[in-house]
Design a protein around this motif. Structure first.
Motif, mmCIF file in Angstrom:
data_model
loop_
_atom_site.group_PDB
_atom_site.id
_atom_site.type_symbol
_atom_site.label_atom_id
_atom_site.label_comp_id
_atom_site.label_asym_id
_atom_site.label_seq_id
_atom_site.Cartn_x
_atom_site.Cartn_y
_atom_site.Cartn_z
ATOM 1 N N ASP A 8 -11.750 -3.526 -8.337
ATOM 2 C CA ASP A 8 -12.650 -3.083 -7.155
ATOM 3 C C ASP A 8 -13.791 -2.648 -7.943
ATOM 4 O O ASP A 8 -14.570 -3.455 -8.638
ATOM 5 N N SER A 9 -14.529 -1.552 -7.596
ATOM 6 C CA SER A 9 -15.725 -1.128 -8.054
ATOM 7 C C SER A 9 -15.259 0.103 -8.849
ATOM 8 O O SER A 9 -16.316 1.132 -9.066
ATOM 9 N N GLY A 10 -14.240 0.425 -9.431
ATOM 10 C CA GLY A 10 -13.903 1.530 -10.281
ATOM 11 C C GLY A 10 -14.358 1.308 -11.665
ATOM 12 O O GLY A 10 -15.029 0.681 -12.015
ATOM 13 N N GLU A 81 -0.865 3.137 -9.656
ATOM 14 C CA GLU A 81 -1.941 3.053 -8.534
ATOM 15 C C GLU A 81 -3.467 3.031 -8.823
ATOM 16 O O GLU A 81 -3.699 3.960 -9.675
ATOM 17 N N LEU A 82 -4.346 2.017 -8.468
ATOM 18 C CA LEU A 82 -5.727 1.852 -8.949
ATOM 19 C C LEU A 82 -6.440 1.833 -7.966
ATOM 20 O O LEU A 82 -6.234 0.566 -7.133
ATOM 21 N N HIS A 83 -7.247 2.784 -7.694
ATOM 22 C CA HIS A 83 -8.268 2.553 -6.583
ATOM 23 C C HIS A 83 -7.426 2.409 -5.218
ATOM 24 O O HIS A 83 -7.871 1.627 -4.517
ATOM 25 N N GLY A 84 -6.396 2.893 -5.042
ATOM 26 C CA GLY A 84 -5.704 2.885 -3.852
ATOM 27 C C GLY A 84 -4.694 1.709 -3.710
ATOM 28 O O GLY A 84 -4.332 1.557 -2.670
ATOM 29 N N ARG A 85 -4.721 1.047 -4.763
ATOM 30 C CA ARG A 85 -3.595 -0.014 -4.345
ATOM 31 C C ARG A 85 -2.717 0.140 -5.666
ATOM 32 O O ARG A 85 -2.764 0.402 -6.674
#
Length: 112
Positions: A8-10, A81-85
């Motif tokens: 994502d953008s993290g 969990e990474l960036h809400g996923r």
């Protein structure tokens, strides 16, 4: 997507050694038979393996690339969990099978 790319953008994530990061296919609850019958999660009898899609692999992974579908035992997994996923982190040796167009028909798939 490679292990060095940004999820994502993290923050950038680099998987180490023989680790494989996968995204589960579908939900873990109830499922449907090929005839359309709903089978609740509580009806599971015996050990059932699960399919997931590899989204990142470590530098020592030999048989899996990002985008491959992999078969593994969902009881032997580490969730993250990474960036809400939600993702599952596996070792390459915990993967039972790989489904990909590049897999040869005459290869045994043995991992020694």
């Amino acid at each position: 997507m490679t292990a060095d790319q940004v999820f994502d953008s993290g923050l950038p994530i680099r998987l180490l050694h023989d680790r494989v990061l996968v995204r589960m296919d579908g939900s873990e609850g109830e499922r449907r038979s090929t005839a359309g019958i709903v089978i609740p999660a509580t009806a599971a009898v015996g050990k059932r393996l699960a399919w997931a899609t590899a989204v990142g692999v470590g530098p020592n992974v030999r048989a899996i690339v990002s985008g491959d579908r992999v078969l593994f035992d969902p009881d032997d997994r580490s969730e993250v969990e990474l960036h809400g996923r939600g993702y599952v982190l596996l070792r390459e040796r915990d993967v039972h099978a790989v489904a990909a167009e590049r897999v040869d028909n005459d290869s045994t798939g043995l991992y020694l």
